[in-house]
Design a protein around this motif. Sequence first.
Motif, PDB file in Angstrom:
ATOM      1  N   ARG A 150       0.693  -1.232   0.088  1.00 57.94           N
ATOM      2  CA  ARG A 150      -0.180   0.041  -0.021  1.00 57.94           C
ATOM      3  C   ARG A 150       0.999   1.265  -0.037  1.00 57.94           C
ATOM      4  NH1 ARG A 150      -5.295   0.236   0.182  1.00 57.94           N
ATOM      5  NH2 ARG A 150      -6.335  -1.659   0.530  1.00 57.94           N
ATOM      6  N   LEU A 151       1.908   1.178   0.467  1.00 55.61           N
ATOM      7  CA  LEU A 151       2.954   2.252   0.653  1.00 55.61           C
ATOM      8  C   LEU A 151       3.994   2.328  -0.524  1.00 55.61           C
ATOM      9  CD1 LEU A 151       3.191   2.898   4.563  1.00 55.61           C
ATOM     10  CD2 LEU A 151       1.508   3.864   3.067  1.00 55.61           C
ATOM     11  N   ALA A 152       4.627   3.203  -0.772  1.00 58.70           N
ATOM     12  CA  ALA A 152       5.713   3.269  -1.612  1.00 58.70           C
ATOM     13  C   ALA A 152       7.079   3.247  -1.102  1.00 58.70           C
ATOM     14  CB  ALA A 152       5.804   4.550  -2.631  1.00 58.70           C
ATOM     15  N   TRP A 153       7.232   1.984  -0.788  1.00 58.80           N
ATOM     16  CA  TRP A 153       8.825   1.491  -0.313  1.00 58.80           C
ATOM     17  C   TRP A 153       9.970   1.704  -1.213  1.00 58.80           C
ATOM     18  CZ3 TRP A 153       8.682   1.120   5.055  1.00 58.80           C
ATOM     19  CH2 TRP A 153       7.550   0.530   5.581  1.00 58.80           C
ATOM     20  N   PRO A 154      11.209   1.931  -0.882  1.00 56.42           N
ATOM     21  CA  PRO A 154      12.357   2.189  -1.859  1.00 56.42           C
ATOM     22  C   PRO A 154      12.713   0.659  -1.888  1.00 56.42           C
ATOM     23  CG  PRO A 154      12.786   2.565   0.529  1.00 56.42           C
ATOM     24  CD  PRO A 154      11.502   2.737   0.735  1.00 56.42           C
ATOM     25  N   ASP A 155      13.491   0.430  -3.084  1.00 61.55           N
ATOM     26  CA  ASP A 155      13.772  -0.988  -3.323  1.00 61.55           C
ATOM     27  C   ASP A 155      14.872  -1.382  -2.228  1.00 61.55           C
ATOM     28  OD1 ASP A 155      16.616   0.111  -3.915  1.00 61.55           O
ATOM     29  OD2 ASP A 155      15.903   0.802  -5.851  1.00 61.55           O
ATOM     30  N   ALA A 156      15.369  -2.765  -2.307  1.00 58.51           N
ATOM     31  CA  ALA A 156      15.937  -3.091  -1.341  1.00 58.51           C
ATOM     32  C   ALA A 156      17.088  -2.557  -0.803  1.00 58.51           C
ATOM     33  CB  ALA A 156      16.368  -4.677  -1.472  1.00 58.51           C
ATOM     34  N   ALA A 157      18.195  -2.070  -2.003  1.00 59.94           N
ATOM     35  CA  ALA A 157      19.274  -1.472  -1.904  1.00 59.94           C
ATOM     36  C   ALA A 157      19.185   0.011  -1.063  1.00 59.94           C
ATOM     37  CB  ALA A 157      20.085  -1.391  -3.022  1.00 59.94           C
ATOM     38  N   ARG A 158      17.952   0.588  -1.679  1.00 65.50           N
ATOM     39  CA  ARG A 158      17.872   2.042  -0.861  1.00 65.50           C
ATOM     40  C   ARG A 158      17.502   1.940   0.476  1.00 65.50           C
ATOM     41  NH1 ARG A 158      15.001   5.399  -5.853  1.00 65.50           N
ATOM     42  NH2 ARG A 158      16.931   5.513  -7.459  1.00 65.50           N
ATOM     43  N   PHE A 159      16.710   0.858   0.634  1.00 67.28           N
ATOM     44  CA  PHE A 159      16.007   0.628   2.058  1.00 67.28           C
ATOM     45  C   PHE A 159      17.063   0.195   2.897  1.00 67.28           C
ATOM     46  CE2 PHE A 159      13.910  -1.853   5.215  1.00 67.28           C
ATOM     47  CZ  PHE A 159      12.845  -1.016   5.670  1.00 67.28           C
ATOM     48  N   SER A 160      17.938  -0.716   2.608  1.00 68.06           N
ATOM     49  CA  SER A 160      19.156  -0.949   3.453  1.00 68.06           C
ATOM     50  C   SER A 160      19.920   0.439   3.647  1.00 68.06           C
ATOM     51  CB  SER A 160      20.216  -1.778   2.544  1.00 68.06           C
ATOM     52  OG  SER A 160      19.349  -3.210   2.397  1.00 68.06           O
ATOM     53  N   ARG A 161      20.019   1.124   2.892  1.00 70.13           N
ATOM     54  CA  ARG A 161      20.832   2.425   3.237  1.00 70.13           C
ATOM     55  C   ARG A 161      19.995   3.289   4.307  1.00 70.13           C
ATOM     56  NH1 ARG A 161      22.383   2.430  -2.004  1.00 70.13           N
ATOM     57  NH2 ARG A 161      20.640   3.691  -2.991  1.00 70.13           N
ATOM     58  N   PHE A 162      18.641   3.269   4.003  1.00 65.88           N
ATOM     59  CA  PHE A 162      17.900   4.100   4.940  1.00 65.88           C
ATOM     60  C   PHE A 162      17.822   3.471   6.308  1.00 65.88           C
ATOM     61  CE2 PHE A 162      13.262   3.831   6.765  1.00 65.88           C
ATOM     62  CZ  PHE A 162      13.095   5.125   7.093  1.00 65.88           C
ATOM     63  N   LEU A 163      17.908   2.127   6.371  1.00 68.71           N
ATOM     64  CA  LEU A 163      18.157   1.476   7.740  1.00 68.71           C
ATOM     65  C   LEU A 163      19.360   1.950   8.209  1.00 68.71           C
ATOM     66  CD1 LEU A 163      16.630  -2.168   7.259  1.00 68.71           C
ATOM     67  CD2 LEU A 163      15.401  -0.328   8.123  1.00 68.71           C
ATOM     68  N   PHE A 164      20.418   2.029   7.590  1.00 69.07           N
ATOM     69  CA  PHE A 164      21.744   2.382   8.280  1.00 69.07           C
ATOM     70  C   PHE A 164      21.727   3.706   8.876  1.00 69.07           C
ATOM     71  CE2 PHE A 164      25.946   3.949   7.843  1.00 69.07           C
ATOM     72  CZ  PHE A 164      26.540   3.151   8.851  1.00 69.07           C
ATOM     73  N   VAL A 165      21.180   4.626   7.973  1.00 76.53           N
ATOM     74  CA  VAL A 165      21.110   6.105   8.399  1.00 76.53           C
ATOM     75  C   VAL A 165      20.125   6.164   9.534  1.00 76.53           C
ATOM     76  CG1 VAL A 165      20.360   8.511   7.935  1.00 76.53           C
ATOM     77  CG2 VAL A 165      21.657   6.967   6.260  1.00 76.53           C
ATOM     78  N   GLY A 166      18.963   5.498   9.524  1.00 77.52           N
ATOM     79  CA  GLY A 166      17.956   5.615  10.703  1.00 77.52           C
ATOM     80  C   GLY A 166      18.358   5.088  11.866  1.00 77.52           C
ATOM     81  N   ALA A 167      19.232   3.736  11.790  1.00 78.04           N
ATOM     82  CA  ALA A 167      19.719   3.138  12.978  1.00 78.04           C
ATOM     83  C   ALA A 167      21.003   4.185  13.627  1.00 78.04           C
ATOM     84  CB  ALA A 167      20.363   1.859  12.491  1.00 78.04           C
ATOM     85  N   ALA A 168      21.552   4.903  12.801  1.00 74.52           N
ATOM     86  CA  ALA A 168      22.771   5.598  13.298  1.00 74.52           C
ATOM     87  C   ALA A 168      21.908   6.600  13.965  1.00 74.52           C
ATOM     88  CB  ALA A 168      23.629   5.898  12.208  1.00 74.52           C
ATOM     89  N   ALA A 169      21.072   7.352  13.451  1.00 68.70           N
ATOM     90  CA  ALA A 169      20.428   8.621  14.241  1.00 68.70           C
ATOM     91  C   ALA A 169      19.664   7.915  15.399  1.00 68.70           C
ATOM     92  CB  ALA A 169      19.189   9.126  13.266  1.00 68.70           C
ATOM     93  N   LEU A 170      19.159   7.032  15.505  1.00 70.11           N
ATOM     94  CA  LEU A 170      18.539   6.298  16.737  1.00 70.11           C
ATOM     95  C   LEU A 170      19.636   6.080  17.823  1.00 70.11           C
ATOM     96  CD1 LEU A 170      15.769   5.258  18.124  1.00 70.11           C
ATOM     97  CD2 LEU A 170      16.475   3.040  17.551  1.00 70.11           C
ATOM     98  N   ALA A 171      20.753   5.529  17.498  1.00 70.15           N
ATOM     99  CA  ALA A 171      21.825   5.131  18.315  1.00 70.15           C
ATOM    100  C   ALA A 171      22.378   6.620  18.873  1.00 70.15           C
ATOM    101  CB  ALA A 171      22.787   4.500  17.658  1.00 70.15           C
ATOM    102  N   ALA A 172      22.347   7.454  18.330  1.00 69.77           N
ATOM    103  CA  ALA A 172      23.088   8.817  18.477  1.00 69.77           C
ATOM    104  C   ALA A 172      22.108   9.410  19.602  1.00 69.77           C
ATOM    105  CB  ALA A 172      23.113   9.758  17.361  1.00 69.77           C
ATOM    106  N   GLY A 173      20.883   9.136  19.477  1.00 69.92           N
ATOM    107  CA  GLY A 173      19.664   9.762  20.305  1.00 69.92           C
ATOM    108  C   GLY A 173      19.833   9.082  21.561  1.00 69.92           C
ATOM    109  N   PHE A 174      19.985   7.770  21.442  1.00 69.22           N
ATOM    110  CA  PHE A 174      20.111   7.103  23.079  1.00 69.22           C
ATOM    111  C   PHE A 174      21.362   7.430  23.605  1.00 69.22           C
ATOM    112  CE2 PHE A 174      16.970   3.953  21.151  1.00 69.22           C
ATOM    113  CZ  PHE A 174      16.389   3.568  22.425  1.00 69.22           C
ATOM    114  N   VAL A 175      22.372   7.841  23.072  1.00 66.63           N
ATOM    115  CA  VAL A 175      23.689   8.256  23.742  1.00 66.63           C
ATOM    116  C   VAL A 175      23.323   9.621  24.453  1.00 66.63           C
ATOM    117  CG1 VAL A 175      25.811   9.171  23.450  1.00 66.63           C
ATOM    118  CG2 VAL A 175      25.375   7.088  22.241  1.00 66.63           C
TER     119      VAL A 175
END
Length: 322
Positions: free
Chosen positions: A257-282
């Motif tokens: 139903r939603l317009a998800w990026p392809d697998a490669a772009r989504f992986s990069r999105f996960l990496f950036v999002g995870a890094a931002a969340l980890a920084a927030g926890f710190v």
Amino acid sequence: MSHMPSLGLHAAGAVVVVAAFVSCVAVPLATYTTVLALFGFAHVASELRYVDHRFGARMGRDLFGAIVALLAAAVLMRLAGMRGWLAPPLAVSLEVALGAALLAITVAHMRQRRWLAAGAALVLVGGALLAPFETLLCLAVAHNLTPLAFLAEALRGAQRRRALAAAGIAFVALPLLIATGLPFAWLAQAGLVAPDATLFRAAGSLTQNLGAYVPAEAIHSDWALHAFSASVFAQCMHYIAVIAVLPCLIDGTRRPRLAWPDAARFSRFLFVGAAALAAGFVLDYGLQRQAYALAALVHAWLELPVLALALGVARAQASPSP
């Protein structure tokens, strides 16, 4: 449907499982807080993507809209409890009641086994009225086991039997072994345990975090540590399954139903999002933990109608073996 991981990836996965087992037993608080900070965002986003690809087309517009509205209301109830706008018991009761509503509205869209979803909805209503905190705790523990249901729904034949056998060991047998306390005793004899250690001082003590998986009245019991460690291990297995395994089962022929990026772009999105969340926890562990709880709430409650749809759909609509 994508192919399952290769033999080499299975071997690497086994190494990761063993490392997680030792870590959850030896340093459960450090494992819980660190894994949450590093992989919490990736697991929520990955599961939402998988659920949309796998089940989005099965939801009519009316059902989809109702689910979104109820999830938004559940987020509002959790936020109200956090901010003190509502008394926590009332906020939790209303949130659990909304979970029951998610199941109730899905019943009409099921082709079979409607009585199971209706019965589960009634159980949640009873939990909302009689034991809201305990009900939410049980759901938190059960949530870690949902990859078993997703694997059973997506696979067929020998492939499903093999996958469920391996998952049964990771999600059931090994957590039960940890819960006995024997692995902790073995590692303690070698001086390899530090239950209170953590990389995030703001996370609080082990006792302050046990409530994530242990009832309040049992936090000071002898088995609380081992139950917590077992649940943290199941949580780690949940993260591995959702981030690394379930994406391999996405059927490219189904439109989400939603317009998800392809697998490669989504992986990069996960990496950036995870890094931002980890920084927030710190920077502010407490604030980031609350923000993450709101996001995690969405994907956890979404599993109820999704699994009900999977349970109630005709077998002929399920994907065949690859």
